[in-house]
Motif scaffolding. Structure first.
Motif, PDB file in Angstrom:
ATOM      1  N   ILE A   1       0.865  -1.170   0.000  1.00 50.33           N
ATOM      2  CA  ILE A   1       0.000   0.000   0.000  1.00 50.33           C
ATOM      3  C   ILE A   1       0.904   1.222   0.000  1.00 50.33           C
ATOM      4  O   ILE A   1       1.743   1.380   0.888  1.00 50.33           O
ATOM      5  CB  ILE A   1      -0.922   0.014   1.236  1.00 50.33           C
ATOM      6  CG1 ILE A   1      -1.825  -1.205   1.242  1.00 50.33           C
ATOM      7  CG2 ILE A   1      -1.745   1.284   1.285  1.00 50.33           C
ATOM      8  CD1 ILE A   1      -2.674  -1.341   2.484  1.00 50.33           C
ATOM      9  N   ASN A   2       0.717   2.089  -1.005  1.00 54.40           N
ATOM     10  CA  ASN A   2       1.521   3.319  -1.145  1.00 54.40           C
ATOM     11  C   ASN A   2       3.017   3.020  -1.060  1.00 54.40           C
ATOM     12  O   ASN A   2       3.774   3.731  -0.413  1.00 54.40           O
ATOM     13  CB  ASN A   2       1.135   4.348  -0.082  1.00 54.40           C
ATOM     14  CG  ASN A   2      -0.299   4.817  -0.230  1.00 54.40           C
ATOM     15  OD1 ASN A   2      -0.858   4.787  -1.329  1.00 54.40           O
ATOM     16  ND2 ASN A   2      -0.890   5.260   0.857  1.00 54.40           N
ATOM     17  N   GLY A   3       3.448   1.938  -1.689  1.00 54.75           N
ATOM     18  CA  GLY A   3       4.859   1.581  -1.727  1.00 54.75           C
ATOM     19  C   GLY A   3       5.359   0.862  -0.488  1.00 54.75           C
ATOM     20  O   GLY A   3       6.520   0.490  -0.417  1.00 54.75           O
ATOM     21  N   GLU A   4       4.512   0.641   0.468  1.00 58.96           N
ATOM     22  CA  GLU A   4       4.917  -0.047   1.702  1.00 58.96           C
ATOM     23  C   GLU A   4       4.507  -1.513   1.603  1.00 58.96           C
ATOM     24  O   GLU A   4       3.326  -1.826   1.455  1.00 58.96           O
ATOM     25  CB  GLU A   4       4.229   0.600   2.918  1.00 58.96           C
ATOM     26  CG  GLU A   4       4.610  -0.012   4.227  1.00 58.96           C
ATOM     27  CD  GLU A   4       3.843   0.630   5.392  1.00 58.96           C
ATOM     28  OE1 GLU A   4       3.911   0.053   6.494  1.00 58.96           O
ATOM     29  OE2 GLU A   4       3.189   1.674   5.210  1.00 58.96           O
ATOM     30  N   ASN A   5       5.493  -2.425   1.674  1.00 61.12           N
ATOM     31  CA  ASN A   5       5.223  -3.858   1.578  1.00 61.12           C
ATOM     32  C   ASN A   5       4.697  -4.371   2.921  1.00 61.12           C
ATOM     33  O   ASN A   5       5.292  -4.130   3.961  1.00 61.12           O
ATOM     34  CB  ASN A   5       6.482  -4.633   1.198  1.00 61.12           C
ATOM     35  CG  ASN A   5       6.833  -4.446  -0.262  1.00 61.12           C
ATOM     36  OD1 ASN A   5       5.946  -4.217  -1.081  1.00 61.12           O
ATOM     37  ND2 ASN A   5       8.107  -4.533  -0.587  1.00 61.12           N
ATOM     38  N   LEU A   6       3.583  -5.107   2.862  1.00 66.16           N
ATOM     39  CA  LEU A   6       2.959  -5.639   4.074  1.00 66.16           C
ATOM     40  C   LEU A   6       2.610  -7.122   3.906  1.00 66.16           C
ATOM     41  O   LEU A   6       1.461  -7.519   4.102  1.00 66.16           O
ATOM     42  CB  LEU A   6       1.684  -4.851   4.403  1.00 66.16           C
ATOM     43  CG  LEU A   6       1.871  -3.362   4.661  1.00 66.16           C
ATOM     44  CD1 LEU A   6       0.552  -2.645   4.621  1.00 66.16           C
ATOM     45  CD2 LEU A   6       2.563  -3.133   5.984  1.00 66.16           C
ATOM     46  N   PRO A   7       3.581  -7.965   3.586  1.00 66.10           N
ATOM     47  CA  PRO A   7       3.262  -9.379   3.383  1.00 66.10           C
ATOM     48  C   PRO A   7       3.263 -10.192   4.692  1.00 66.10           C
ATOM     49  O   PRO A   7       2.925 -11.363   4.689  1.00 66.10           O
ATOM     50  CB  PRO A   7       4.395  -9.861   2.469  1.00 66.10           C
ATOM     51  CG  PRO A   7       5.554  -9.027   2.888  1.00 66.10           C
ATOM     52  CD  PRO A   7       4.975  -7.678   3.241  1.00 66.10           C
ATOM     53  N   LYS A   8       3.611  -9.591   5.801  1.00 65.54           N
ATOM     54  CA  LYS A   8       3.757 -10.335   7.059  1.00 65.54           C
ATOM     55  C   LYS A   8       2.407 -10.689   7.674  1.00 65.54           C
ATOM     56  O   LYS A   8       1.369 -10.131   7.320  1.00 65.54           O
ATOM     57  CB  LYS A   8       4.563  -9.508   8.062  1.00 65.54           C
ATOM     58  CG  LYS A   8       5.988  -9.241   7.628  1.00 65.54           C
ATOM     59  CD  LYS A   8       6.687  -8.386   8.658  1.00 65.54           C
ATOM     60  CE  LYS A   8       8.087  -8.046   8.184  1.00 65.54           C
ATOM     61  NZ  LYS A   8       8.729  -7.109   9.076  1.00 65.54           N
ATOM     62  N   ASN A   9       2.503 -11.602   8.604  1.00 69.35           N
ATOM     63  CA  ASN A   9       1.366 -11.956   9.453  1.00 69.35           C
ATOM     64  C   ASN A   9       0.182 -12.492   8.641  1.00 69.35           C
ATOM     65  O   ASN A   9      -0.964 -12.203   8.958  1.00 69.35           O
ATOM     66  CB  ASN A   9       0.948 -10.736  10.279  1.00 69.35           C
ATOM     67  CG  ASN A   9       0.398 -11.114  11.614  1.00 69.35           C
ATOM     68  OD1 ASN A   9       0.335 -12.273  11.958  1.00 69.35           O
ATOM     69  ND2 ASN A   9      -0.017 -10.112  12.371  1.00 69.35           N
ATOM     70  N   GLN A  10       0.473 -13.212   7.575  1.00 73.72           N
ATOM     71  CA  GLN A  10      -0.523 -13.841   6.705  1.00 73.72           C
ATOM     72  C   GLN A  10      -1.568 -12.851   6.191  1.00 73.72           C
ATOM     73  O   GLN A  10      -2.757 -13.144   6.098  1.00 73.72           O
ATOM     74  CB  GLN A  10      -1.219 -14.989   7.438  1.00 73.72           C
ATOM     75  CG  GLN A  10      -0.281 -16.106   7.798  1.00 73.72           C
ATOM     76  CD  GLN A  10      -0.990 -17.210   8.549  1.00 73.72           C
ATOM     77  OE1 GLN A  10      -2.079 -17.022   9.073  1.00 73.72           O
ATOM     78  NE2 GLN A  10      -0.348 -18.368   8.599  1.00 73.72           N
ATOM     79  N   GLY A  11      -1.130 -11.641   5.898  1.00 75.77           N
ATOM     80  CA  GLY A  11      -2.008 -10.637   5.307  1.00 75.77           C
ATOM     81  C   GLY A  11      -2.781  -9.806   6.301  1.00 75.77           C
ATOM     82  O   GLY A  11      -3.511  -8.901   5.910  1.00 75.77           O
ATOM     83  N   LYS A  12      -2.645 -10.071   7.579  1.00 82.35           N
ATOM     84  CA  LYS A  12      -3.398  -9.309   8.581  1.00 82.35           C
ATOM     85  C   LYS A  12      -2.879  -7.875   8.688  1.00 82.35           C
ATOM     86  O   LYS A  12      -3.663  -6.951   8.912  1.00 82.35           O
ATOM     87  CB  LYS A  12      -3.355 -10.004   9.934  1.00 82.35           C
ATOM     88  CG  LYS A  12      -4.100 -11.313   9.915  1.00 82.35           C
ATOM     89  CD  LYS A  12      -4.320 -11.844  11.292  1.00 82.35           C
ATOM     90  CE  LYS A  12      -4.797 -13.253  11.183  1.00 82.35           C
ATOM     91  NZ  LYS A  12      -6.071 -13.577  11.478  1.00 82.35           N
ATOM     92  N   ASP A  13      -1.579  -7.682   8.515  1.00 84.17           N
ATOM     93  CA  ASP A  13      -1.031  -6.318   8.525  1.00 84.17           C
ATOM     94  C   ASP A  13      -1.593  -5.517   7.354  1.00 84.17           C
ATOM     95  O   ASP A  13      -1.910  -4.332   7.493  1.00 84.17           O
ATOM     96  CB  ASP A  13       0.501  -6.362   8.445  1.00 84.17           C
ATOM     97  CG  ASP A  13       1.141  -6.941   9.687  1.00 84.17           C
ATOM     98  OD1 ASP A  13       0.444  -6.992  10.730  1.00 84.17           O
ATOM     99  OD2 ASP A  13       2.318  -7.325   9.625  1.00 84.17           O
ATOM    100  N   PHE A  14      -1.717  -6.175   6.196  1.00 86.37           N
ATOM    101  CA  PHE A  14      -2.265  -5.539   5.000  1.00 86.37           C
ATOM    102  C   PHE A  14      -3.713  -5.112   5.258  1.00 86.37           C
ATOM    103  O   PHE A  14      -4.100  -3.974   4.978  1.00 86.37           O
ATOM    104  CB  PHE A  14      -2.187  -6.524   3.825  1.00 86.37           C
ATOM    105  CG  PHE A  14      -2.705  -5.976   2.532  1.00 86.37           C
ATOM    106  CD1 PHE A  14      -1.970  -5.070   1.781  1.00 86.37           C
ATOM    107  CD2 PHE A  14      -3.939  -6.390   2.045  1.00 86.37           C
ATOM    108  CE1 PHE A  14      -2.449  -4.579   0.590  1.00 86.37           C
ATOM    109  CE2 PHE A  14      -4.429  -5.901   0.855  1.00 86.37           C
ATOM    110  CZ  PHE A  14      -3.686  -4.994   0.112  1.00 86.37           C
TER     111      PHE A  14
END
Length: 177
Positions: free
Chosen positions: A3-16
């Motif tokens: 999101i907006n260039g910030e990678n959030l693949p951790k925590n099985q998508g919960k961070d995303f």
């Protein structure tokens, strides 16, 4: 998953999901309804959801989840009531167990019997004849106990004195014999 260039693949998508929730809905104290529940309400991409406008969540959702969703949508304060729901469920199970052992009418009859017993015992307690001169007699008894203790201590003193005198007499007799 960025999101907006910030990678959030951790925590099985919960961070995303958390970041999306924060950006689309904003900061909130209670995370109920969940982001997925809100998306299910606003974005209908499955046939069953397109055809069903009120029941937007999955088939296993409870009325409490729908109530939370609708309260949030109307802008009313939302609190997590899952603990109340589990308490209610426990009480219902307890009620079922009670009714399984005895019918509701049996329990009501037993309750009436217990209430009648309580009333009868209350009447007996109220009619219990308590001595009206209780305080006066109690004071007299305490006074008698006090006098008895004084007399017994005096008797003890005198018997000790008598014993000492007898011992002294025997010693004197031994000296002069």
């Amino acid at each position: 998953m960025s999101i907006n260039g910030e990678n959030l693949p951790k925590n099985q998508g919960k961070d995303f999901e958390k970041k999306l929730d924060q950006l689309l809905i904003g900061e909130r104290e209670v995370l109920k309804p969940s982001f997925r529940q809100l998306i299910a309400h606003y974005i209908r991409y499955q046939n069953n959801k397109i055809n069903n406008t009120l029941k937007v969540l999955n088939n296993f959702s409870t009325n409490i989840e729908y109530e939370t969703l609708h309260l949030f949508m109307f802008g009313l304060p939302v609190s997590d009531r899952s603990h109340l729901n589990s308490k209610l469920k426990g009480e219902r199970e307890y009620k079922k167990r009670l009714e399984k052992q005895h019918s509701k009418t049996e329990l009501e009859l037993q309750l009436d019997i217990v209430k009648n017993n309580i009333d009868a015992l209350e009447k007996r307690k109220n009619n219990l004849n308590i001595n009206e001169n209780y305080k006066q007699e109690l004071e007299e008894m305490n006074d008698l106990k006090y006098r008895i203790s004084i007399i017994s201590s005096r008797i003890s003193e005198l018997s000790l004195r008598e014993q000492l005198l007898l011992e002294t007499e025997t010693e004197l007799k031994k000296r002069y014999v």
